[in-house]
Design a protein around this motif. Structure first.
Motif, mmCIF file in Angstrom:
data_model
loop_
_atom_site.group_PDB
_atom_site.id
_atom_site.type_symbol
_atom_site.label_atom_id
_atom_site.label_comp_id
_atom_site.label_asym_id
_atom_site.label_seq_id
_atom_site.Cartn_x
_atom_site.Cartn_y
_atom_site.Cartn_z
ATOM 1 N N TYR A 197 52.533 22.561 10.243
ATOM 2 C CA TYR A 197 53.730 21.720 10.311
ATOM 3 C C TYR A 197 53.353 20.243 10.336
ATOM 4 O O TYR A 197 54.010 19.410 9.690
ATOM 5 N N LEU A 198 52.314 19.886 11.071
ATOM 6 C CA LEU A 198 51.894 18.488 11.125
ATOM 7 C C LEU A 198 51.292 18.045 9.798
ATOM 8 O O LEU A 198 51.408 16.875 9.424
ATOM 9 N N GLY A 199 50.676 18.955 9.079
ATOM 10 C CA GLY A 199 50.208 18.642 7.744
ATOM 11 C C GLY A 199 51.381 18.313 6.828
ATOM 12 O O GLY A 199 51.324 17.367 6.025
ATOM 13 N N ARG A 200 52.457 19.091 6.968
ATOM 14 C CA ARG A 200 53.665 18.805 6.184
ATOM 15 C C ARG A 200 54.283 17.477 6.598
ATOM 16 O O ARG A 200 54.773 16.715 5.755
ATOM 17 N N LEU A 201 54.221 17.173 7.891
ATOM 18 C CA LEU A 201 54.748 15.892 8.363
ATOM 19 C C LEU A 201 53.926 14.731 7.793
ATOM 20 O O LEU A 201 54.484 13.699 7.394
ATOM 21 N N ALA A 202 52.615 14.907 7.739
ATOM 22 C CA ALA A 202 51.756 13.851 7.176
ATOM 23 C C ALA A 202 52.112 13.590 5.721
ATOM 24 O O ALA A 202 52.127 12.424 5.265
ATOM 25 N N GLU A 203 52.393 14.643 4.971
ATOM 26 C CA GLU A 203 52.792 14.448 3.574
ATOM 27 C C GLU A 203 54.088 13.657 3.478
ATOM 28 O O GLU A 203 54.241 12.790 2.611
ATOM 29 N N ALA A 204 55.032 13.946 4.369
ATOM 30 C CA ALA A 204 56.305 13.216 4.369
ATOM 31 C C ALA A 204 56.094 11.742 4.704
ATOM 32 O O ALA A 204 56.723 10.857 4.111
ATOM 33 N N LEU A 205 55.207 11.456 5.651
ATOM 34 C CA LEU A 205 54.949 10.071 6.052
ATOM 35 C C LEU A 205 54.160 9.312 4.996
ATOM 36 O O LEU A 205 54.149 8.082 4.994
ATOM 37 N N SER A 206 53.511 10.027 4.081
ATOM 38 C CA SER A 206 52.697 9.379 3.059
ATOM 39 C C SER A 206 53.498 8.945 1.847
ATOM 40 O O SER A 206 52.975 8.271 0.959
ATOM 41 N N ARG A 207 54.769 9.317 1.770
ATOM 42 C CA ARG A 207 55.571 9.006 0.588
ATOM 43 C C ARG A 207 55.879 7.514 0.494
ATOM 44 O O ARG A 207 55.998 6.839 1.484
#
Length: 508
Positions: free
Chosen positions: A498-508
């Motif tokens: 889940y935190l990996g998915r959050l990191a992807e969202a924050l990288s946009r």
């Protein structure tokens, strides 16, 4: 899927109906996907059609065979609908003629049904509201109506609640329709529950009180409402931490109080600054054990300064003991009430986080001289919390289940907090700084980018995760962008993906 029903009307009403194109009086619409049963949809819509004048007194309803075919209902179900409306006085049966709208009803002015209403058409008359009603239209009262996606803040691990034990307690107190569980109950709350809460506070919060000092409320928010209405008048000032819980701010502002914003730093509320700017405030609303959303605790010097301000100014302190049960590094901190030597603190607690939000039980611990006032006002506003719920909760606490549940949840949340910190610091490196206090259910992710946290939240939602932007809790005193993330409801083994998915969202 909607089903349009054609109602057959008497000859004398056909002329009026011909002005419509398409179906005659097409106001009966069934939604096959709705949770409401079809018979209830038909019954409610027929009732409304009569009340609004679409079906006038003396109108004959179609034959039951036609209605059954149009609605896709069994004859038994339709008969049930018609019999219910007859019992309510809306319909009447005429031997050999059929079913009619009751002629005993007053005849309203004809209100032709508009099949295609104009979108966004203004009301024909202005909406007249009170000052409070007008403000409440502008203020959000949303306190958690969000999809339970990963990292939803303030959400306990509801799936771990011992519902079987809760049901056992419920069966115990309601068995045989016990009279005590069926009445209105004590205005201040059932004595057995007040005794159990007093015992809990003495043992776990080191803050003994008399059960007579406790008033039970329908949740913490109702406790705040009761306190401010009893202690202050519209226009009086309330110290309020900024950032702070937005629903409480909206409540106080809507009720007409003057909001006196106080900054929050690493030691909690800036008491000296608030005293200098707003010395005449009537109430201080504070979260000393764990501030929401920043997670800081009010330092002892500031607690003492706040108590002294209240004493010197004949003011009151509402202590919101937010998340006090879940502290992972040592025992829970003592309450402010426990060091109040002048009876200026109103202590507010609830069971929403410790048990589950839907239980809707809160309580106030009051100075003895305020008890009668609060009991009477609570009776006027709330009457009482459902007695059954109070007795079940008392049984749950008295049987030792509450203390056991808290111990299990502290252990579980501590494990999930550690997993969140470990995975979060790695996954969000360079994107956000994790700030996770030693208590509560949430953490903060301070954003490294210059993007607004509200915009980042939209990306997080698109990733199938949930969070709150810190800016939603800020009224006037700006803070850097941050996301509020709830870790308590996320299994430890799911933190990393889940935190990996959050990191992807924050990288946009």
């Amino acid at each position: 899927m909607s089903i349009i029903v054609l109602l057959i009307v008497p000859i004398h009403e056909v002329a009026m109906a011909k002005q419509f194109e398409g179906p005659i009086l097409p106001f009966l619409r069934l939604d096959a996907a709705a949770a409401v049963p079809k018979f209830r949809q038909v019954q409610d819509q027929l009732r409304q059609a009569i009340l609004k004048g679409y079906l006038r007194a003396g109108t004959r309803l179609p034959a039951s065979r036609i209605l059954c075919e149009e609605l896709g209902l069994s004859r038994q179900t339709l008969v049930r609908v018609l019999e219910n409306l007859k019992a309510e006085g809306y319909l009447e049966a005429r031997q050999g003629a059929g079913t009619f709208v009751s002629t005993a009803l007053p005849t309203p002015a004809a209100r032709p049904y508009r099949r295609k209403p104009v979108a966004n058409a203004p009301d024909t008359l202005p909406l007249r509201l009170s000052r409070i009603g007008t403000l409440s239209r502008q203020m959000s009262a949303d306190i958690g109506q969000f999809e339970a996606m990963p990292f939803l803040p303030n959400r306990p691990a509801i799936d771990r609640f011992p519902f079987a034990l809760w049901r056992k307690c419920w069966n115990s107190v309601t068995r045989g329709g016990r009279v005590a569980a069926l009445g209105y109950g004590d205005l201040g709350g059932e004595l057995i529950l007040r005794q159990r809460i007093a015992e809990y506070l003495a043992v776990h919060r080191h803050d003994p009180c008399d059960p007579e000092q406790i008033v039970i409320t329908p949740g913490g928010h109702a406790a705040f409402t009761l306190a401010v209405l009893a202690l202050a008048d519209p226009g009086d000032g309330i110290w309020f931490e900024d950032p702070g819980p937005v629903t409480a701010y909206n409540l106080f502002h809507t009720l007409g109080f003057r909001m006196c914003l106080a900054d929050v730093d690493s030691e909690g509320m800036d008491v000296a600054g608030a005293a200098m700017r707003y010395p005449d405030a009537r109430i201080a609303f504070v979260m000393p054990s764990r501030h929401h959303p920043l997670g800081v605790t009010l330092s002892l010097p500031r607690r003492l300064a706040l108590l002294e301000w209240a004493r010197m100014n004949d003011a009151w302190i509402i202590e919101d003991d937010y998340d006090s049960e879940f502290r992972y590094d040592g025992a829970p901190l003592p309450s402010m009430r426990s060091i109040d030597g002048h009876d200026r603190v109103i202590y507010a607690g609830s069971f929403s986080k410790a048990l589950y939000p839907g239980v809707r039980v809160g309580y106030l611990v009051l100075p003895p001289r305020l008890v009668d006032t609060f009991r009477n006002l609570s009776g006027l506003i709330n009457r009482s919390v459902p007695v059954e719920t109070q007795l079940v909760l008392a049984e749950f606490i008295g049987g030792g289940h509450f203390a056991s549940h808290l111990r299990r949840m502290r252990s579980l949340y501590s494990e999930r907090r550690e997993a969140f910190l470990e995975a979060g610091q790695a996954a969000l490196a360079g994107l956000a700084r994790i700030d996770c206090s030693e208590s509560g259910l949430n953490a903060l992710a301070w954003l490294s980018s210059e993007r607004e946290d509200s915009a980042v939240r939209r990306d997080v939602l698109e990733a199938g995760l949930q969070c709150y932007p810190l800016s939603d809790y800020t009224v006037a005193i700006p803070k850097p962008g941050a996301l509020i993330l709830g870790y308590a409801g996320v299994p430890a083994e799911r933190m990393k993906p889940y935190l990996g998915r959050l990191a992807e969202a924050l990288s946009r």
